[in-house]
Design an enzyme around this catalytic site. Structure first.
Site, PDB file in Angstrom:
ATOM      1  CE  LYS A 117      -3.967   1.924   2.572  1.00  0.00           C
ATOM      2  NZ  LYS A 117      -4.849   1.743   3.745  1.00  0.00           N
ATOM      3  CB  SER A 129      -8.199   3.616   2.781  1.00  0.00           C
ATOM      4  OG  SER A 129      -7.312   3.067   3.744  1.00  0.00           O
ATOM      5  CB  SER A 186      -8.300   0.716   5.650  1.00  0.00           C
ATOM      6  OG  SER A 186      -9.003   1.924   5.573  1.00  0.00           O
TER       7      SER A 186
HETATM    8  N1  GLN Z   1     -13.138   4.116   6.477  1.00  0.00           N
HETATM    9  C1  GLN Z   1     -12.457   4.459   7.688  1.00  0.00           C
HETATM   10  C2  GLN Z   1     -12.018   5.903   7.642  1.00  0.00           C
HETATM   11  O1  GLN Z   1     -12.310   6.519   6.682  1.00  0.00           O
HETATM   12  C3  GLN Z   1     -11.295   3.548   7.907  1.00  0.00           C
HETATM   13  C4  GLN Z   1     -10.076   3.954   7.185  1.00  0.00           C
HETATM   14  C5  GLN Z   1      -8.882   3.134   7.493  1.00  0.00           C
HETATM   15  O2  GLN Z   1      -8.975   2.097   8.144  1.00  0.00           O
HETATM   16  N2  GLN Z   1      -7.734   3.654   7.098  1.00  0.00           N
HETATM   17  O3  GLN Z   1     -11.384   6.411   8.526  1.00  0.00           O
END
Ligand code: GLN
Length: 432
Positions: free
Chosen positions: A37, A112, A136
């Site tokens: 990532k 994400s 994410s």
């Molecule tokens: N969707 C969650 C957020 O927007 C989780 C994001 C993540 O785990 N990086 O914060």
């Protein structure tokens, strides 16, 4: 060792950067293509966090997890697309355009870590690293039909991870099956003195798919309002299968679910407002105009460098931490977070793992969710594990409307092995 050549047809926009010649060596991951990532630092390879503000940034060092991958001979073939700084649930908040879901390219892959999930699901790579602050890894695993584990907080070093909300996040493995997730986890979980939260608790484990006598807690709240009944039915079916294999199902309650999401969003935005202060247009990205007053170039660089969602969260977090509001928001969120932990402690006195859906729905259509609040609501089932720091896995458990559905299994602190075992039991039960 010959280098691994990598020239994928990246039709899903899973990658921000690809390396056509990736070095490999001897080791447990020898010759295996692994995607990383793009918020994880890679020496000599640009690392963007899918943000304009990091344009042109090339880290001078490797994250600890990247060093470990290289030591085991993995071929790091590219850096995957994501929501900017990890802020999002769909990978639409990327300065490099959205990633598409390989199961249905008119849909989002989740986020994400959507690029990592799409790269694995489409078979471009065998394994990938994601990060999970509030879901994410598990959300895109669920939406794309792959396996993803958020390890126990402290079990994988975050040295070299560009922080979003450091009290919540972990780096973790994503792959097409539980065995590969387990293998990658073995490589990732070593103690690292450079991350003060890193704990010495190596993961050495061969998945054991027996669930006889295992007590699985199923909180009513995980099947409550907002959860698509069709998704709920698929997940119930999966849990019943585990029962058929000898597990005992115990329905239970998790009252803190009422405020878990609010506690998460106050905490993560507060931490983000502090962590992202370092992006001042001087230390990273294109050089600032030094002839102008510093505060002017600082403001302009941040306004132009950050996307809408990132700016929104910095403002929300700055507000929550500001004098006069701190007690009302940040301190309250921490108290609520304690309630979530207490719920897990109480439940784990009587059950071994907790199961439910990973996401309340299947993958959304691209562009379907425009209202931030309704987007945030879709994280309701994944954030409790981050607030408490417990391990949680998402394993594919069928389809609804022809799209993948994920079964989530959460375990006790440092029992990542157990959630792997339950996921393996489900996976093997289905394929038997
Ligand atoms: N969707 C969650 C957020 O927007 C989780 C994001 C993540 O785990 N990086 O914060």
């Amino acid at each position: 060792m010959p280098a691994v050549t990598f020239s994928p047809d990246d039709r899903y926009n899973a990658f921000i950067t690809t390396l056509d010649q990736a070095e490999t060596g001897p080791g447990r991951l020898s010759g295996i293509a692994v995607a990383v990532k793009d918020n994880i630092s890679t020496r000599g390879i640009r690392t963007t966090c899918a943000s304009r503000i990091l344009d042109g940034y090339i880290p001078p060092y490797d994250a600890h997890v990247v060093t470990l991958l290289r030591q085991e001979g993995a071929a790091i073939v590219g850096k995957t697309n994501m929501d900017e700084f990890g802020m999002g649930t769909t990978t639409e908040n990327s300065a490099y355009g959205p990633t598409l879901n390989p199961s249905d390219p008119s849909r989002v892959p989740g986020g994400s870590s959507g690029g990592s999930a799409a790269a694995v699901a489409s078979g471009m790579v065998r394994m990938a690293l994601g990060t999970d602050t509030g879901g994410s890894i598990r959300c895109p695993a669920s939406f794309c039909g792959i396996v993803g584990l958020k390890p126990t907080y402290g079990r994988v070093s975050r040295y070299g991870l560009i922080a979003y909300a450091n009290s919540l996040e972990q780096i973790g493995p994503m792959a097409q099956n539980v065995e590969d997730v387990s293998l990658l986890m073995e490589v990732l979980s070593t103690h690292d003195p450079r991350d003060s939260t890193s704990i010495s608790c190596p993961y050495r484990h061969t998945p054991d798919p027996t669930v006889t006598g295992l007590k699985i807690g199923v909180p009513e709240e995980f099947f409550g309002e907002g959860v698509d009944p069709r998704v709920a039915a698929v997940v119930w079916e999966a849990i019943s299968r585990l029962e058929g294999e000898g597990a005992e199902i115990v329905t239970c309650r998790m009252p803190s679910m009422v405020f878990a999401l609010a506690a998460y969003y106050v905490t993560c935005t507060s931490e983000a407002s502090s962590n992202l202060a370092r992006f001042d247009g001087v230390r990273y990205g294109p050089p600032a105009d030094t002839k102008r007053p510093w505060h002017e170039s600082f403001q302009e660089r941040r306004r132009e460098g950050f996307g809408t969602e990132v700016r929104r969260r910095i403002m929300l977090g700055t507000f929550a931490l500001s004098s006069g509001y701190y007690g009302k928001y940040y301190a309250k969120a921490q108290a609520a977070r304690q309630q979530v932990r207490n719920d897990f402690v109480r439940l784990f006195r009587t059950v071994d793992v907790i199961a439910g859906p990973t996401m309340p729905t299947v993958a959304f259509r691209l562009g379907e969710k425009t209202d931030p609040l309704s987007m945030y609501l879709s994280d309701i089932l994944t954030v409790p594990a981050n607030l408490a720091g417990v391990p949680a896995i998402s394993v594919p458990c069928g389809t609804s409307e022809g799209l993948p559905v994920g079964l989530q299994v959460m375990g006790q602190w440092f029992r990542d092995e157990k959630v792997i075992d339950v996921a393996a039991a489900y996976e093997q039960g289905v394929s038997a």
